[in-house]
Design a protein around this motif. Sequence first.
Motif, PDB file in Angstrom:
ATOM      1  N   ARG A  88       1.267   9.604  -5.405  1.00 33.21           N
ATOM      2  CA  ARG A  88      -0.076   9.044  -5.232  1.00 33.21           C
ATOM      3  C   ARG A  88      -1.134   9.711  -6.109  1.00 33.21           C
ATOM      4  O   ARG A  88      -2.311   9.409  -5.985  1.00 33.21           O
ATOM      5  CB  ARG A  88      -0.497   9.158  -3.769  1.00 33.21           C
ATOM      6  CG  ARG A  88       0.302   8.266  -2.855  1.00 33.21           C
ATOM      7  CD  ARG A  88      -0.154   8.396  -1.404  1.00 33.21           C
ATOM      8  NE  ARG A  88       0.441   7.361  -0.604  1.00 33.21           N
ATOM      9  CZ  ARG A  88      -0.039   6.131  -0.479  1.00 33.21           C
ATOM     10  NH1 ARG A  88      -1.141   5.789  -1.074  1.00 33.21           N
ATOM     11  NH2 ARG A  88       0.582   5.240   0.251  1.00 33.21           N
ATOM     12  N   THR A 101       0.820  -1.215   0.000  1.00 36.08           N
ATOM     13  CA  THR A 101       0.000   0.000   0.000  1.00 36.08           C
ATOM     14  C   THR A 101       0.850   1.259   0.000  1.00 36.08           C
ATOM     15  O   THR A 101       0.323   2.358  -0.077  1.00 36.08           O
ATOM     16  CB  THR A 101      -0.959   0.036   1.209  1.00 36.08           C
ATOM     17  OG1 THR A 101      -0.185   0.113   2.411  1.00 36.08           O
ATOM     18  CG2 THR A 101      -1.862  -1.177   1.221  1.00 36.08           C
ATOM     19  N   TRP A 102       2.181   1.112   0.060  1.00 36.23           N
ATOM     20  CA  TRP A 102       3.066   2.276   0.113  1.00 36.23           C
ATOM     21  C   TRP A 102       3.761   2.537  -1.216  1.00 36.23           C
ATOM     22  O   TRP A 102       4.644   3.376  -1.291  1.00 36.23           O
ATOM     23  CB  TRP A 102       4.081   2.094   1.250  1.00 36.23           C
ATOM     24  CG  TRP A 102       3.380   1.989   2.561  1.00 36.23           C
ATOM     25  CD1 TRP A 102       3.069   0.835   3.227  1.00 36.23           C
ATOM     26  CD2 TRP A 102       2.840   3.042   3.350  1.00 36.23           C
ATOM     27  NE1 TRP A 102       2.374   1.110   4.375  1.00 36.23           N
ATOM     28  CE2 TRP A 102       2.222   2.474   4.482  1.00 36.23           C
ATOM     29  CE3 TRP A 102       2.818   4.430   3.218  1.00 36.23           C
ATOM     30  CZ2 TRP A 102       1.593   3.227   5.455  1.00 36.23           C
ATOM     31  CZ3 TRP A 102       2.193   5.177   4.205  1.00 36.23           C
ATOM     32  CH2 TRP A 102       1.597   4.571   5.298  1.00 36.23           C
ATOM     33  N   PHE A 115      -0.797   1.379  -4.734  1.00 42.70           N
ATOM     34  CA  PHE A 115      -1.268   1.930  -3.459  1.00 42.70           C
ATOM     35  C   PHE A 115      -2.517   1.253  -2.911  1.00 42.70           C
ATOM     36  O   PHE A 115      -3.384   1.892  -2.346  1.00 42.70           O
ATOM     37  CB  PHE A 115      -1.501   3.437  -3.572  1.00 42.70           C
ATOM     38  CG  PHE A 115      -0.291   4.177  -4.046  1.00 42.70           C
ATOM     39  CD1 PHE A 115       0.833   4.279  -3.245  1.00 42.70           C
ATOM     40  CD2 PHE A 115      -0.260   4.747  -5.299  1.00 42.70           C
ATOM     41  CE1 PHE A 115       1.972   4.951  -3.675  1.00 42.70           C
ATOM     42  CE2 PHE A 115       0.867   5.429  -5.745  1.00 42.70           C
ATOM     43  CZ  PHE A 115       1.981   5.534  -4.935  1.00 42.70           C
ATOM     44  N   ARG A 127      -3.355   7.114   1.749  1.00 37.31           N
ATOM     45  CA  ARG A 127      -2.790   5.994   2.490  1.00 37.31           C
ATOM     46  C   ARG A 127      -3.972   5.324   3.166  1.00 37.31           C
ATOM     47  O   ARG A 127      -4.954   5.984   3.502  1.00 37.31           O
ATOM     48  CB  ARG A 127      -1.801   6.498   3.528  1.00 37.31           C
ATOM     49  CG  ARG A 127      -0.507   6.970   2.904  1.00 37.31           C
ATOM     50  CD  ARG A 127       0.542   7.234   3.971  1.00 37.31           C
ATOM     51  NE  ARG A 127       1.829   7.411   3.367  1.00 37.31           N
ATOM     52  CZ  ARG A 127       2.367   8.609   3.106  1.00 37.31           C
ATOM     53  NH1 ARG A 127       1.712   9.699   3.383  1.00 37.31           N
ATOM     54  NH2 ARG A 127       3.553   8.680   2.553  1.00 37.31           N
TER      55      ARG A 127
END
Length: 180
Positions: free
Chosen positions: A68, A4-5, A9, A96
């Motif tokens: 992102r 997810t980083w 994402f 996030r």
Amino acid sequence: ADPTWRPPFGLAAGQTFAGHYTCGSTAWLFLTIESVTPESVDAIFHFLYPGSTQSGVFEVHGTFVHGRVLKLVPGEWLRPPPERVMPIGLAGIVSRPVQQENPAGQETKPASQQEKSADLAGGAWWGGRSDAPADGTRPKWTLRIKGEVLHSGCLGFDLNLTSTPELGAGVDWDLYLDGR
């Protein structure tokens, strides 16, 4: 490593995001992810203006333009478009993962007893991160995409991952969008 980083994402095929956007007036929006790679996202954009007959569905194709920031541009209409309606694009930030409150009475099992999966639809696995809770539990997570509509005169949009990842699967969208 926690997926997810980095791109994509936490986005995954089969996820449906629900929310709204403003273009003249507020419309409901359902965005169903069809395919995703670290470089691109293909999705279906379903919209409905409440209290009117204006609704539609078209493809969008996206890329991560910076970090992102996901830019989705319109593709082909999947059914004839309503009169005086143009497909729109979106540019927004894929958040996030955000921890949801654990509903009262819902049991949370230690991570060792749960499937260790990075699939956000089932909750993000802590994966050894330093902010993991001491008791080994794994909280529920949600994912959000928020930004601007890419059309003059339009404002922003806000989408949240639904708790049912396959909300759009097998739905007769014509039935819902036509209001029959």
